[in-house]
Motif scaffolding. Structure first.
Motif, PDB file in Angstrom:
ATOM      1  N   CYS A   1       8.857  -5.907 -10.003  1.00  0.00           N
ATOM      2  CA  CYS A   1       8.127  -7.172 -10.163  1.00  0.00           C
ATOM      3  C   CYS A   1       8.331  -7.752 -11.562  1.00  0.00           C
ATOM      4  O   CYS A   1       8.345  -8.988 -11.735  1.00  0.00           O
ATOM      5  N   ALA A   2       8.479  -6.884 -12.574  1.00  0.00           N
ATOM      6  CA  ALA A   2       8.749  -7.362 -13.931  1.00  0.00           C
ATOM      7  C   ALA A   2      10.087  -8.088 -13.999  1.00  0.00           C
ATOM      8  O   ALA A   2      10.262  -9.045 -14.773  1.00  0.00           O
ATOM      9  N   GLU A   3      11.032  -7.654 -13.158  1.00  0.00           N
ATOM     10  CA  GLU A   3      12.345  -8.294 -13.134  1.00  0.00           C
ATOM     11  C   GLU A   3      12.337  -9.591 -12.339  1.00  0.00           C
ATOM     12  O   GLU A   3      12.994 -10.576 -12.722  1.00  0.00           O
ATOM     13  N   THR A   4      11.568  -9.625 -11.247  1.00  0.00           N
ATOM     14  CA  THR A   4      11.573 -10.791 -10.362  1.00  0.00           C
ATOM     15  C   THR A   4      10.490 -11.807 -10.694  1.00  0.00           C
ATOM     16  O   THR A   4      10.566 -12.959 -10.254  1.00  0.00           O
ATOM     17  N   GLY A   5       9.464 -11.359 -11.435  1.00  0.00           N
ATOM     18  CA  GLY A   5       8.342 -12.250 -11.734  1.00  0.00           C
ATOM     19  C   GLY A   5       7.308 -12.337 -10.634  1.00  0.00           C
ATOM     20  O   GLY A   5       6.364 -13.127 -10.727  1.00  0.00           O
ATOM     21  N   GLU A   6       7.441 -11.497  -9.593  1.00  0.00           N
ATOM     22  CA  GLU A   6       6.481 -11.539  -8.485  1.00  0.00           C
ATOM     23  C   GLU A   6       5.153 -10.902  -8.900  1.00  0.00           C
ATOM     24  O   GLU A   6       5.129  -9.770  -9.361  1.00  0.00           O
ATOM     25  N   PRO A   7       4.034 -11.600  -8.701  1.00  0.00           N
ATOM     26  CA  PRO A   7       2.716 -11.033  -9.050  1.00  0.00           C
ATOM     27  C   PRO A   7       2.107 -10.240  -7.887  1.00  0.00           C
ATOM     28  O   PRO A   7       1.011 -10.531  -7.412  1.00  0.00           O
ATOM     29  N   LYS A   8       2.819  -9.227  -7.423  1.00  0.00           N
ATOM     30  CA  LYS A   8       2.358  -8.470  -6.259  1.00  0.00           C
ATOM     31  C   LYS A   8       1.083  -7.688  -6.567  1.00  0.00           C
ATOM     32  O   LYS A   8       0.861  -7.256  -7.700  1.00  0.00           O
ATOM     33  N   VAL A   9       0.275  -7.489  -5.537  1.00  0.00           N
ATOM     34  CA  VAL A   9      -0.884  -6.610  -5.614  1.00  0.00           C
ATOM     35  C   VAL A   9      -0.490  -5.276  -4.976  1.00  0.00           C
ATOM     36  O   VAL A   9      -0.135  -5.222  -3.793  1.00  0.00           O
ATOM     37  N   ILE A  10      -0.537  -4.214  -5.773  1.00  0.00           N
ATOM     38  CA  ILE A  10      -0.130  -2.877  -5.331  1.00  0.00           C
ATOM     39  C   ILE A  10      -1.372  -1.997  -5.278  1.00  0.00           C
ATOM     40  O   ILE A  10      -2.119  -1.897  -6.255  1.00  0.00           O
ATOM     41  N   LEU A  11      -1.586  -1.351  -4.144  1.00  0.00           N
ATOM     42  CA  LEU A  11      -2.732  -0.457  -3.960  1.00  0.00           C
ATOM     43  C   LEU A  11      -2.224   0.950  -3.677  1.00  0.00           C
ATOM     44  O   LEU A  11      -1.363   1.146  -2.816  1.00  0.00           O
ATOM     45  N   THR A  12      -2.755   1.921  -4.401  1.00  0.00           N
ATOM     46  CA  THR A  12      -2.418   3.310  -4.123  1.00  0.00           C
ATOM     47  C   THR A  12      -3.668   4.169  -4.215  1.00  0.00           C
ATOM     48  O   THR A  12      -4.696   3.737  -4.739  1.00  0.00           O
TER      49      THR A  12
ATOM     50  N   ASN B   1      -0.993  -9.062   5.361  1.00  0.00           N
ATOM     51  CA  ASN B   1       0.316  -8.578   5.789  1.00  0.00           C
ATOM     52  C   ASN B   1       0.960  -7.672   4.737  1.00  0.00           C
ATOM     53  O   ASN B   1       2.046  -7.951   4.237  1.00  0.00           O
ATOM     54  N   PRO B   2       0.298  -6.570   4.382  1.00  0.00           N
ATOM     55  CA  PRO B   2       0.884  -5.695   3.362  1.00  0.00           C
ATOM     56  C   PRO B   2       2.043  -4.868   3.901  1.00  0.00           C
ATOM     57  O   PRO B   2       2.056  -4.474   5.070  1.00  0.00           O
ATOM     58  N   ALA B   3       3.011  -4.605   3.033  1.00  0.00           N
ATOM     59  CA  ALA B   3       3.981  -3.550   3.312  1.00  0.00           C
ATOM     60  C   ALA B   3       3.270  -2.219   3.071  1.00  0.00           C
ATOM     61  O   ALA B   3       2.386  -2.114   2.225  1.00  0.00           O
ATOM     62  N   ILE B   4       3.644  -1.185   3.843  1.00  0.00           N
ATOM     63  CA  ILE B   4       2.994   0.120   3.765  1.00  0.00           C
ATOM     64  C   ILE B   4       4.077   1.172   3.579  1.00  0.00           C
ATOM     65  O   ILE B   4       5.067   1.186   4.325  1.00  0.00           O
TER      66      ILE B   4
ATOM     67  N   ILE C   1       0.874  -1.177   0.000  1.00  0.00           N
ATOM     68  CA  ILE C   1       0.000   0.000   0.000  1.00  0.00           C
ATOM     69  C   ILE C   1       0.906   1.220   0.000  1.00  0.00           C
ATOM     70  O   ILE C   1       1.797   1.345   0.844  1.00  0.00           O
ATOM     71  N   VAL C   2       0.697   2.114  -0.943  1.00  0.00           N
ATOM     72  CA  VAL C   2       1.582   3.269  -1.079  1.00  0.00           C
ATOM     73  C   VAL C   2       0.749   4.535  -1.244  1.00  0.00           C
ATOM     74  O   VAL C   2      -0.266   4.540  -1.938  1.00  0.00           O
ATOM     75  N   GLY C   3       1.158   5.602  -0.552  1.00  0.00           N
ATOM     76  CA  GLY C   3       0.437   6.875  -0.645  1.00  0.00           C
ATOM     77  C   GLY C   3       1.374   8.054  -0.465  1.00  0.00           C
ATOM     78  O   GLY C   3       2.443   7.930   0.148  1.00  0.00           O
TER      79      GLY C   3
END
Length: 369
Positions: free
Chosen positions: A319-330, A206-209, A179-181
């Motif tokens: 994520c494009a480099e690591t292949g991680e399908p993270k969910v990003i909320l802003t 357990n999101p990172a903020i 979660i980023v703001g």
């Protein structure tokens, strides 16, 4: 307000990340600010108050309070930071359209403003100075001062953003990994992540903020956690917060809503406890992100939330480099339809980055109480 999956932005970045944007630009004034302006105007009207005073940076808060005062037949007087007063004339027009009286700050209408101008006749102003002028002018019994960020009740009003986003993400079966703001005083950031923090503390996610602030006004990343005044003249109570010093006047970056020397005390306490992380961004990187978002998603963001978009895009590229399908909320806390002069500066190559020199910060911090 809508929660938008940024499919075209994801495609442009070639990322497996899923980017969600909570868009607050659909309000009557184009930002999240009516979430607190309306209840503040309503309760003041119920108490028999006739007039509200306030400050505004980029004009989003001033527009919202002018709108809310018009709904409840209150007079509204606004001190708009001089840098934004000059950069964003149509924000001033919107406030006046709703019936508000708008002054450039610092002004000669108050003792605090006149003192600033005596020391620096070409001062670009700051939110701290504008707060001083608005508080000073709120002395009559039928008048109250209203604040659009920083304080606990404002952050509470804004949690409608995160509460809605929680339910909207549940409809599509997603939970955020990040979660980023953007942060100036902290209201839109707190409004977005506080409900998710409740879920995190209860073990349901357990999101990172991450908070993102401007390089020119880095309260979290370079400020001191200390008691300080919320305004330049020292009219407010002392607040324990991350501060650059109440005398600090930021460079006139185009994200006027982020040019505040301090931070919400609740957020400062949480940052001190490592509840979330923070980073600072230069304005050209942020405008680059804003233009990419506009060209892919069709929405022109205000300069303030481009800071969060820049961080979200950087994470999606990782994520494009690591292949991680993270969910990003802003949170895209407002549109930039009245910020075209700022985009013109970027597109013409005339925009400059402003990084705060350590010597200026050290000097500003010497005035802490």
């Amino acid at each position: 307000t809508p929660l938008i999956r940024a499919h075209r932005l994801e495609h442009a970045l070639g990322t497996p990340a899923r980017i969600y944007v909570k868009y607050e630009g659909v309000s009557p004034v184009g930002s999240h600010k009516p979430n607190t302006a309306v209840p503040q105007a309503y309760y003041n009207a119920r108490q028999g108050i006739r007039r509200l005073t306030t400050e505004t940076g980029a004009g989003q808060w001033g527009s919202a309070l002018a709108f809310a005062c018009a709904q409840f037949a209150l007079e509204c007087e606004i001190w708009m930071v001089r840098a934004s007063y000059d950069q964003k004339p149509y924000r001033r027009s919107m406030m006046e359209l709703y019936g508000a009286q708008v002054h450039a700050s610092p002004s000669r209408l108050t003792a605090s403003g006149a003192k600033i101008l005596a020391d620096d006749p070409v001062s670009p102003g700051s939110l701290g100075i504008a707060i001083s002028e608005a508080v000073e002018s709120a002395s009559p019994d039928d008048t109250r001062y209203a604040l659009g960020s920083v304080l606990n009740h404002v952050l509470m009003h804004q949690t409608v953003i995160g509460e809605e986003a929680l339910e909207q993400l549940a409809l599509v079966g997603d939970t955020p990994d990040l979660i980023v703001g953007c942060t100036g005083g902290g209201s839109n950031f707190a409004g977005l992540f506080f409900p998710f923090l409740r879920e995190k503390l209860q073990g349901r996610m357990n999101p990172a903020i991450r908070a993102v602030e401007p390089d020119a006004c880095p309260s979290f990343t370079r400020g001191r956690y200390a008691y300080d005044f919320g305004d330049t003249a020292g009219f407010t109570p002392l607040l324990k917060m991350h501060t650059l010093g109440h005398d600090f006047v930021p460079d006139p970056i185009h994200a006027g809503g982020l040019r505040y020397h301090g931070m919400a005390p609740l957020l400062s306490h949480m940052y001190d406890l490592d509840v979330f992380e923070a980073e600072a961004k230069p304005q050209r990187e942020c405008f680059e992100a804003g233009i990419l978002f506009a060209r892919t998603e069709g929405i022109v963001p205000a300069p303030e939330p481009t800071h969060a978009l820049a961080a979200a895009i950087a994470e999606a590229r990782h994520c494009a480099e690591t292949g991680e399908p993270k969910v990003i909320l802003t949170a895209l806390c407002g549109h930039g339809h009245l910020d075209m002069a700022a985009y013109d500066r970027y597109l013409s190559g005339e925009m400059e980055d402003h990084t705060l020199p350590q010597s200026r910060l050290d000097e500003a911090l010497t005035t802490l109480p």
